[in-house]
Motif scaffolding. Structure first.
Motif, PDB file in Angstrom:
ATOM      1  N   PHE A   1       0.834  -1.206   0.000  1.00  0.00           N
ATOM      2  CA  PHE A   1       0.000   0.000   0.000  1.00  0.00           C
ATOM      3  C   PHE A   1       0.867   1.254   0.000  1.00  0.00           C
ATOM      4  CE2 PHE A   1      -2.312   3.465   1.940  1.00  0.00           C
ATOM      5  CZ  PHE A   1      -3.553   3.394   1.322  1.00  0.00           C
ATOM      6  N   ALA A   2       1.891   1.275   0.839  1.00  0.00           N
ATOM      7  CA  ALA A   2       2.766   2.442   0.915  1.00  0.00           C
ATOM      8  C   ALA A   2       3.468   2.682  -0.417  1.00  0.00           C
ATOM      9  CB  ALA A   2       3.784   2.273   2.034  1.00  0.00           C
ATOM     10  N   ALA A   3       3.937   1.606  -1.044  1.00  0.00           N
ATOM     11  CA  ALA A   3       4.624   1.743  -2.327  1.00  0.00           C
ATOM     12  C   ALA A   3       3.698   2.296  -3.401  1.00  0.00           C
ATOM     13  CB  ALA A   3       5.184   0.391  -2.761  1.00  0.00           C
ATOM     14  N   GLU A   4       2.437   1.925  -3.349  1.00  0.00           N
ATOM     15  CA  GLU A   4       1.481   2.345  -4.366  1.00  0.00           C
ATOM     16  C   GLU A   4       0.908   3.744  -4.118  1.00  0.00           C
ATOM     17  OE1 GLU A   4      -1.454  -0.692  -4.320  1.00  0.00           O
ATOM     18  OE2 GLU A   4      -0.105  -2.232  -5.145  1.00  0.00           O
ATOM     19  N   ASN A   5       0.899   4.187  -2.854  1.00  0.00           N
ATOM     20  CA  ASN A   5       0.142   5.391  -2.521  1.00  0.00           C
ATOM     21  C   ASN A   5       0.935   6.546  -1.909  1.00  0.00           C
ATOM     22  OD1 ASN A   5      -2.921   4.628  -2.898  1.00  0.00           O
ATOM     23  ND2 ASN A   5      -1.924   2.840  -1.975  1.00  0.00           N
ATOM     24  N   LEU A   6       2.111   6.270  -1.341  1.00  0.00           N
ATOM     25  CA  LEU A   6       2.794   7.321  -0.596  1.00  0.00           C
ATOM     26  C   LEU A   6       3.220   8.480  -1.491  1.00  0.00           C
ATOM     27  CD1 LEU A   6       3.782   8.357   2.076  1.00  0.00           C
ATOM     28  CD2 LEU A   6       5.863   6.981   1.816  1.00  0.00           C
ATOM     29  N   GLU A   7       3.722   8.187  -2.674  1.00  0.00           N
ATOM     30  CA  GLU A   7       4.151   9.271  -3.568  1.00  0.00           C
ATOM     31  C   GLU A   7       2.989  10.211  -3.877  1.00  0.00           C
ATOM     32  OE1 GLU A   7       5.763  10.166  -8.083  1.00  0.00           O
ATOM     33  OE2 GLU A   7       5.296   8.103  -7.481  1.00  0.00           O
ATOM     34  N   SER A   8       1.826   9.665  -4.216  1.00  0.00           N
ATOM     35  CA  SER A   8       0.687  10.518  -4.567  1.00  0.00           C
ATOM     36  C   SER A   8       0.190  11.310  -3.370  1.00  0.00           C
ATOM     37  CB  SER A   8      -0.451   9.678  -5.154  1.00  0.00           C
ATOM     38  OG  SER A   8      -0.964   8.752  -4.213  1.00  0.00           O
ATOM     39  N   LYS A   9       0.246  10.721  -2.176  1.00  0.00           N
ATOM     40  CA  LYS A   9      -0.181  11.447  -0.975  1.00  0.00           C
ATOM     41  C   LYS A   9       0.747  12.629  -0.706  1.00  0.00           C
ATOM     42  CE  LYS A   9      -3.651   8.785   0.077  1.00  0.00           C
ATOM     43  NZ  LYS A   9      -5.032   9.286  -0.106  1.00  0.00           N
ATOM     44  N   ILE A  10       2.042  12.431  -0.931  1.00  0.00           N
ATOM     45  CA  ILE A  10       2.989  13.529  -0.754  1.00  0.00           C
ATOM     46  C   ILE A  10       2.777  14.591  -1.828  1.00  0.00           C
ATOM     47  CG2 ILE A  10       5.441  14.155  -0.812  1.00  0.00           C
ATOM     48  CD1 ILE A  10       6.025  11.391   0.445  1.00  0.00           C
ATOM     49  N   GLN A  11       2.572  14.154  -3.068  1.00  0.00           N
ATOM     50  CA  GLN A  11       2.345  15.107  -4.152  1.00  0.00           C
ATOM     51  C   GLN A  11       1.127  15.989  -3.866  1.00  0.00           C
ATOM     52  OE1 GLN A  11       2.061  12.894  -7.804  1.00  0.00           O
ATOM     53  NE2 GLN A  11       4.230  13.100  -8.233  1.00  0.00           N
ATOM     54  N   GLU A  12       0.072  15.388  -3.349  1.00  0.00           N
ATOM     55  CA  GLU A  12      -1.132  16.158  -3.007  1.00  0.00           C
ATOM     56  C   GLU A  12      -0.805  17.273  -2.016  1.00  0.00           C
ATOM     57  OE1 GLU A  12      -3.902  13.319  -1.506  1.00  0.00           O
ATOM     58  OE2 GLU A  12      -4.207  12.342  -3.457  1.00  0.00           O
ATOM     59  N   GLU A  13       0.019  16.940  -1.029  1.00  0.00           N
ATOM     60  CA  GLU A  13       0.372  17.928  -0.011  1.00  0.00           C
ATOM     61  C   GLU A  13       1.308  19.001  -0.564  1.00  0.00           C
ATOM     62  OE1 GLU A  13      -0.858  18.343   3.029  1.00  0.00           O
ATOM     63  OE2 GLU A  13      -2.241  16.694   2.618  1.00  0.00           O
ATOM     64  N   VAL A  14       2.203  18.613  -1.469  1.00  0.00           N
ATOM     65  CA  VAL A  14       3.098  19.594  -2.098  1.00  0.00           C
ATOM     66  C   VAL A  14       2.280  20.596  -2.917  1.00  0.00           C
ATOM     67  CG1 VAL A  14       4.930  19.930  -3.812  1.00  0.00           C
ATOM     68  CG2 VAL A  14       5.124  18.088  -2.133  1.00  0.00           C
TER      69      VAL A  14
ATOM     70  N   VAL B   1       5.791  16.221   3.160  1.00  0.00           N
ATOM     71  CA  VAL B   1       6.176  14.817   3.282  1.00  0.00           C
ATOM     72  C   VAL B   1       5.600  14.222   4.564  1.00  0.00           C
ATOM     73  CG1 VAL B   1       8.098  13.231   3.585  1.00  0.00           C
ATOM     74  CG2 VAL B   1       8.253  15.048   1.883  1.00  0.00           C
ATOM     75  N   LYS B   2       5.755  14.930   5.663  1.00  0.00           N
ATOM     76  CA  LYS B   2       5.224  14.455   6.944  1.00  0.00           C
ATOM     77  C   LYS B   2       3.731  14.155   6.845  1.00  0.00           C
ATOM     78  CE  LYS B   2       4.130  16.171  11.586  1.00  0.00           C
ATOM     79  NZ  LYS B   2       4.314  17.276  12.553  1.00  0.00           N
ATOM     80  N   GLN B   3       2.979  15.126   6.291  1.00  0.00           N
ATOM     81  CA  GLN B   3       1.535  14.928   6.206  1.00  0.00           C
ATOM     82  C   GLN B   3       1.187  13.825   5.212  1.00  0.00           C
ATOM     83  OE1 GLN B   3      -0.525  16.585   8.396  1.00  0.00           O
ATOM     84  NE2 GLN B   3      -1.906  14.953   7.695  1.00  0.00           N
ATOM     85  N   GLY B   4       1.983  13.703   4.154  1.00  0.00           N
ATOM     86  CA  GLY B   4       1.762  12.629   3.193  1.00  0.00           C
ATOM     87  C   GLY B   4       1.887  11.256   3.829  1.00  0.00           C
ATOM     88  N   TYR B   5       2.904  11.063   4.655  1.00  0.00           N
ATOM     89  CA  TYR B   5       3.062   9.799   5.394  1.00  0.00           C
ATOM     90  C   TYR B   5       1.846   9.548   6.281  1.00  0.00           C
ATOM     91  CZ  TYR B   5       8.009   8.413   4.592  1.00  0.00           C
ATOM     92  OH  TYR B   5       9.196   7.953   4.065  1.00  0.00           O
ATOM     93  N   LEU B   6       1.446  10.575   7.029  1.00  0.00           N
ATOM     94  CA  LEU B   6       0.323  10.415   7.963  1.00  0.00           C
ATOM     95  C   LEU B   6      -0.978  10.125   7.214  1.00  0.00           C
ATOM     96  CD1 LEU B   6       1.154  13.277  10.492  1.00  0.00           C
ATOM     97  CD2 LEU B   6       1.467  10.811  10.839  1.00  0.00           C
ATOM     98  N   ASN B   7      -1.163  10.760   6.071  1.00  0.00           N
ATOM     99  CA  ASN B   7      -2.367  10.509   5.282  1.00  0.00           C
ATOM    100  C   ASN B   7      -2.382   9.084   4.726  1.00  0.00           C
ATOM    101  OD1 ASN B   7      -3.091  13.148   5.786  1.00  0.00           O
ATOM    102  ND2 ASN B   7      -2.626  13.900   3.740  1.00  0.00           N
ATOM    103  N   ALA B   8      -1.226   8.627   4.259  1.00  0.00           N
ATOM    104  CA  ALA B   8      -1.142   7.259   3.744  1.00  0.00           C
ATOM    105  C   ALA B   8      -1.433   6.249   4.862  1.00  0.00           C
ATOM    106  CB  ALA B   8       0.240   7.003   3.148  1.00  0.00           C
ATOM    107  N   ASP B   9      -0.898   6.518   6.033  1.00  0.00           N
ATOM    108  CA  ASP B   9      -1.139   5.642   7.187  1.00  0.00           C
ATOM    109  C   ASP B   9      -2.624   5.596   7.520  1.00  0.00           C
ATOM    110  OD1 ASP B   9      -0.184   4.086   9.536  1.00  0.00           O
ATOM    111  OD2 ASP B   9      -0.916   5.816  10.653  1.00  0.00           O
ATOM    112  N   SER B  10      -3.262   6.754   7.555  1.00  0.00           N
ATOM    113  CA  SER B  10      -4.683   6.826   7.872  1.00  0.00           C
ATOM    114  C   SER B  10      -5.518   6.038   6.875  1.00  0.00           C
ATOM    115  CB  SER B  10      -5.124   8.289   7.897  1.00  0.00           C
ATOM    116  OG  SER B  10      -6.497   8.403   8.175  1.00  0.00           O
ATOM    117  N   GLU B  11      -5.172   6.156   5.588  1.00  0.00           N
ATOM    118  CA  GLU B  11      -5.903   5.428   4.551  1.00  0.00           C
ATOM    119  C   GLU B  11      -5.712   3.920   4.697  1.00  0.00           C
ATOM    120  OE1 GLU B  11      -8.008   6.353   1.999  1.00  0.00           O
ATOM    121  OE2 GLU B  11      -8.060   8.268   3.064  1.00  0.00           O
ATOM    122  N   PHE B  12      -4.493   3.507   5.012  1.00  0.00           N
ATOM    123  CA  PHE B  12      -4.237   2.073   5.165  1.00  0.00           C
ATOM    124  C   PHE B  12      -5.004   1.512   6.365  1.00  0.00           C
ATOM    125  CE2 PHE B  12      -1.785  -1.505   6.953  1.00  0.00           C
ATOM    126  CZ  PHE B  12      -1.916  -2.383   5.889  1.00  0.00           C
ATOM    127  N   LEU B  13      -5.034   2.248   7.455  1.00  0.00           N
ATOM    128  CA  LEU B  13      -5.727   1.765   8.657  1.00  0.00           C
ATOM    129  C   LEU B  13      -7.221   1.568   8.398  1.00  0.00           C
ATOM    130  CD1 LEU B  13      -3.986   3.902  11.433  1.00  0.00           C
ATOM    131  CD2 LEU B  13      -3.569   1.496  10.862  1.00  0.00           C
TER     132      LEU B  13
END
Length: 245
Positions: A36-49, A61-73
């Motif tokens: 999931f992280a490999a497929e989604n983390l880049e796009s989550k970071i791009q959204e925040e950028v 980047v920080k928020q992108g990680y947290l958003n990806a984590d929230s989606e995975f959970l």
């Protein structure tokens, strides 16, 4: 039991030339979080950028990680993933990690760790966990959160989310000519091979832009770790920084 690692390399981060996103994702308790992280983390970071602008890329980047984590959970999947990522953007190198995957740069032949492993044995991580009502114990020399997990940050780990944060540590570096290449790898390498050894093994292969030579360097590092008794899955990625100058 071991789980597959997932690596990601994208050389047009944010739709721009001479930009890049690279990541190594090391799953534990299953492969779902790493995938999931490999497929989604880049796009989550791009959204925040896009929301914040490149001047706030560290926070993005920080928020992108947290958003990806929230989606995975939300998927209610088990397991977690340690992550190390590198973004090359406007002549800068933005390196982040959550867990014990590590990034090391060859700086004129000298190895320089750009990340610090998130393990419960780290005093600040131990204190953070204890302040949240958790505990760290040690068995056979390995420190574990609640006697279970040997890392203190990562994406996923639903049952331990109170103590296992996905918030990465992120650092920004100006890419200078002395920065030759970046080694990103899972703990399967770093548990058996020192930072300087890894740079010394890889450097003879990284003088040219020949991709096959770089692949050979990665294989040499994996083989060295295995020869020293590593039974962990090992994943290695090398990024030649001169390609982005």
């Amino acid at each position: 039991m071991t789980y597959p690692h997932v690596n990601v390399a994208c050389v047009d981060f944010n739709g721009q030339n001479k930009q890049g996103f690279f990541g190594v994702f090391d799953g534990h308790g299953g492969s779902k979080a790493a995938e999931f992280a490999a497929e989604n983390l880049e796009s989550k970071i791009q959204e925040e950028v896009l929301k914040r602008g490149e001047s706030e890329i560290v926070e993005a980047v920080k928020q992108g990680y947290l958003n990806a984590d929230s989606e995975f959970l939300k998927q209610e999947q088990r397991g977690g993933a340690c992550c190390v990522t590198a973004i090359i953007n406007s002549g800068n190198l933005v390196v982040s990690n959550a867990g014990d995957c590590r990034a090391v740069v060859c700086n004129g032949g000298v190895a320089e760790a750009l990340t610090s492993d998130h393990r419960p044995s780290r005093q600040d991580e131990k204190q953070r966990i204890e302040s949240l009502g958790g505990y760290v114990d040690s068995s056979r020399g390995i420190h574990r959160v609640l006697g279970s997990l040997a890392v203190s940050r990562g994406i996923g780990d639903r049952s331990m989310k109170q103590w296992i944060t996905a918030e990465p540590e992120t650092k920004l570096f100006k890419i200078v000519p002395e920065f030759e290449f970046l080694i990103m790898a899972s703990d399967g390498l770093w548990d058996k091979v020192s930072n300087q050894e890894a740079v010394d093994v890889a450097r003879p292969f990284c003088g040219s832009m020949d991709k096959l030579e770089v692949i050979s360097a990665c294989k040499k590092l994996v083989e060295l770790s295995a020869s020293r008794g590593s039974v962990d899955d090992t994943s290695v990625m090398i990024v030649q920084l001169g390609s982005f100058c």
